[in-house]
Design a protein around this motif. Sequence first.
Motif, mmCIF file in Angstrom:
data_model
loop_
_atom_site.group_PDB
_atom_site.id
_atom_site.type_symbol
_atom_site.label_atom_id
_atom_site.label_comp_id
_atom_site.label_asym_id
_atom_site.label_seq_id
_atom_site.Cartn_x
_atom_site.Cartn_y
_atom_site.Cartn_z
ATOM 1 N N PRO A 27 -4.228 -3.232 -7.158
ATOM 2 C CA PRO A 27 -3.113 -3.273 -8.121
ATOM 3 C C PRO A 27 -1.937 -4.130 -7.639
ATOM 4 C CG PRO A 27 -3.852 -1.017 -7.717
ATOM 5 C CD PRO A 27 -4.476 -1.870 -6.669
ATOM 6 N N GLN A 28 -1.757 -4.231 -6.334
ATOM 7 C CA GLN A 28 -0.599 -4.952 -5.802
ATOM 8 C C GLN A 28 -0.857 -6.441 -5.617
ATOM 9 O OE1 GLN A 28 1.582 -2.698 -2.580
ATOM 10 N NE2 GLN A 28 -0.401 -1.693 -2.436
ATOM 11 N N ALA A 29 -2.080 -6.803 -5.224
ATOM 12 C CA ALA A 29 -2.402 -8.199 -4.922
ATOM 13 C C ALA A 29 -3.775 -8.542 -5.496
ATOM 14 C CB ALA A 29 -2.367 -8.421 -3.412
ATOM 15 N N PRO A 30 -3.877 -8.688 -6.805
ATOM 16 C CA PRO A 30 -5.187 -8.919 -7.432
ATOM 17 C C PRO A 30 -5.833 -10.239 -7.041
ATOM 18 C CG PRO A 30 -3.397 -9.209 -9.020
ATOM 19 C CD PRO A 30 -2.791 -8.619 -7.795
ATOM 20 N N GLY A 31 -5.060 -11.182 -6.495
ATOM 21 C CA GLY A 31 -5.630 -12.463 -6.094
ATOM 22 C C GLY A 31 -6.114 -12.508 -4.656
ATOM 23 N N VAL A 32 -5.937 -11.429 -3.911
ATOM 24 C CA VAL A 32 -6.377 -11.384 -2.512
ATOM 25 C C VAL A 32 -7.824 -10.910 -2.463
ATOM 26 C CG1 VAL A 32 -6.032 -10.308 -0.253
ATOM 27 C CG2 VAL A 32 -4.056 -10.994 -1.625
ATOM 28 N N ARG A 33 -8.680 -11.723 -1.874
ATOM 29 C CA ARG A 33 -10.086 -11.378 -1.738
ATOM 30 C C ARG A 33 -10.332 -10.732 -0.374
ATOM 31 N NH1 ARG A 33 -13.579 -16.593 -3.268
ATOM 32 N NH2 ARG A 33 -12.581 -17.330 -1.331
ATOM 33 N N VAL A 34 -11.257 -9.770 -0.342
ATOM 34 C CA VAL A 34 -11.599 -9.075 0.901
ATOM 35 C C VAL A 34 -13.073 -9.308 1.201
ATOM 36 C CG1 VAL A 34 -11.691 -6.875 2.126
ATOM 37 C CG2 VAL A 34 -9.837 -7.316 0.485
ATOM 38 N N ALA A 35 -13.360 -9.906 2.347
ATOM 39 C CA ALA A 35 -14.735 -10.108 2.795
ATOM 40 C C ALA A 35 -15.016 -9.133 3.934
ATOM 41 C CB ALA A 35 -14.940 -11.544 3.265
ATOM 42 N N MET A 43 -12.740 1.195 1.805
ATOM 43 C CA MET A 43 -12.750 1.555 0.385
ATOM 44 C C MET A 43 -11.376 2.015 -0.106
ATOM 45 S SD MET A 43 -16.575 3.197 -0.041
ATOM 46 C CE MET A 43 -16.286 3.654 -1.740
ATOM 47 N N PRO A 44 -10.694 2.945 0.576
ATOM 48 C CA PRO A 44 -9.335 3.298 0.119
ATOM 49 C C PRO A 44 -8.354 2.144 0.250
ATOM 50 C CG PRO A 44 -9.905 4.476 2.145
ATOM 51 C CD PRO A 44 -11.159 3.864 1.639
ATOM 52 N N PHE A 45 -8.549 1.275 1.240
ATOM 53 C CA PHE A 45 -7.688 0.107 1.392
ATOM 54 C C PHE A 45 -7.816 -0.828 0.192
ATOM 55 C CE2 PHE A 45 -8.065 -4.394 2.930
ATOM 56 C CZ PHE A 45 -6.712 -4.679 2.902
ATOM 57 N N ILE A 46 -9.039 -1.123 -0.222
ATOM 58 C CA ILE A 46 -9.244 -2.017 -1.362
ATOM 59 C C ILE A 46 -8.695 -1.392 -2.640
ATOM 60 C CG2 ILE A 46 -11.002 -3.097 -2.828
ATOM 61 C CD1 ILE A 46 -12.687 -3.517 -0.323
ATOM 62 N N ALA A 47 -8.885 -0.091 -2.797
ATOM 63 C CA ALA A 47 -8.353 0.591 -3.983
ATOM 64 C C ALA A 47 -6.836 0.478 -4.056
ATOM 65 C CB ALA A 47 -8.789 2.057 -3.975
ATOM 66 N N ALA A 48 -6.163 0.546 -2.909
ATOM 67 C CA ALA A 48 -4.704 0.418 -2.882
ATOM 68 C C ALA A 48 -4.262 -1.032 -3.013
ATOM 69 C CB ALA A 48 -4.165 1.007 -1.575
ATOM 70 N N LEU A 49 -5.083 -1.963 -2.517
ATOM 71 C CA LEU A 49 -4.723 -3.376 -2.523
ATOM 72 C C LEU A 49 -4.792 -4.000 -3.913
ATOM 73 C CD1 LEU A 49 -4.198 -5.919 -0.622
ATOM 74 C CD2 LEU A 49 -6.673 -6.275 -0.769
#
Length: 307
Positions: free
Chosen positions: A120-128, A112-118
């Motif tokens: 703003p920097q890489a909006p096109g990167v999807r996390v599964a 959850m904190p990783f996605i929150a940080a990710l």
Amino acid sequence: MLLRTLDLNLLKAFDALMDERNLTRAAERLSVTQPAVSATLNRLREALGDPLFVRTQRGMAPTPRALALGGPIKRILADIETVIQPTEFEPASAAFTVTVSATDYALRAVVMPFIAALRPQAPGVRVAVVQAHGNDLLERMERGELDLALITPQMSPPDLHSRTLFEERYVCVMRDGHPAAAADGLSLDVFCGLDHAMVSLMGGGFEGPTDDALARLGRQRRVMVSVPSFGMLLDLVRHTDLVALVPQRLLPGTAGLTVRPPPLEVAGFTKLLVWHARTHADPRQRWVRDQLVRACQADQGAGAEAP
């Protein structure tokens, strides 16, 4: 196979067949027709002088020759992918998917904190995010089904790269207004006299590290409820008089709970980030791993300031 006859597509087809053990699934993975995969397999058989895969009731079984070639060919393909990738990586314009294996705890404390940080920097990167299954972790990473895993050292296969994220410790939680919350401290006698809840990841268990620590002191507690997830455990404690020991990193951002140091030493655990050699040099994956580590460090700092 002579070098002049070597075709990268042959290697890719072989790798897909080794992973899938099925012509149809290999064709889907390669985005080609099943006859095309069959034709490629025939070329491989002729070049290597070995059947490589034989039909069985469950699919295609590799021969000893195919098994011997599987690892080296996968490494060759990974090296080629690394060579042809762009040397520069721009997070803001990146568009790819990263797959992470995580437990319920790791999802809340790390992902959850990783996605929150990710975002703003890489909006096109999807996390599964997928469920953690340690018994086939290496195989899933080799097949490209999984990029990262959040596990403990005891679960980590020896052939994976790893990085320690943090050391976790346990604290005792109870609902705000709980009778035992009135005191500044929590004595061992009071602790053992309370009704407890705990997480049993395999289901149905009523003993854990806390009970091992108590047994060494000749004491025991009453565990009345076991649940399969920490999210459920925190909700349960928040709405009942049950108490629980939980990892400290789950608590920032939660409300309605009183936190007390446990009245005995309970062994915590180490959380690792692990990945395969296949993605070790990938600039995109390397950047993602760095962001995850930084998110853990930032979250740890915030947690240290929490009351």
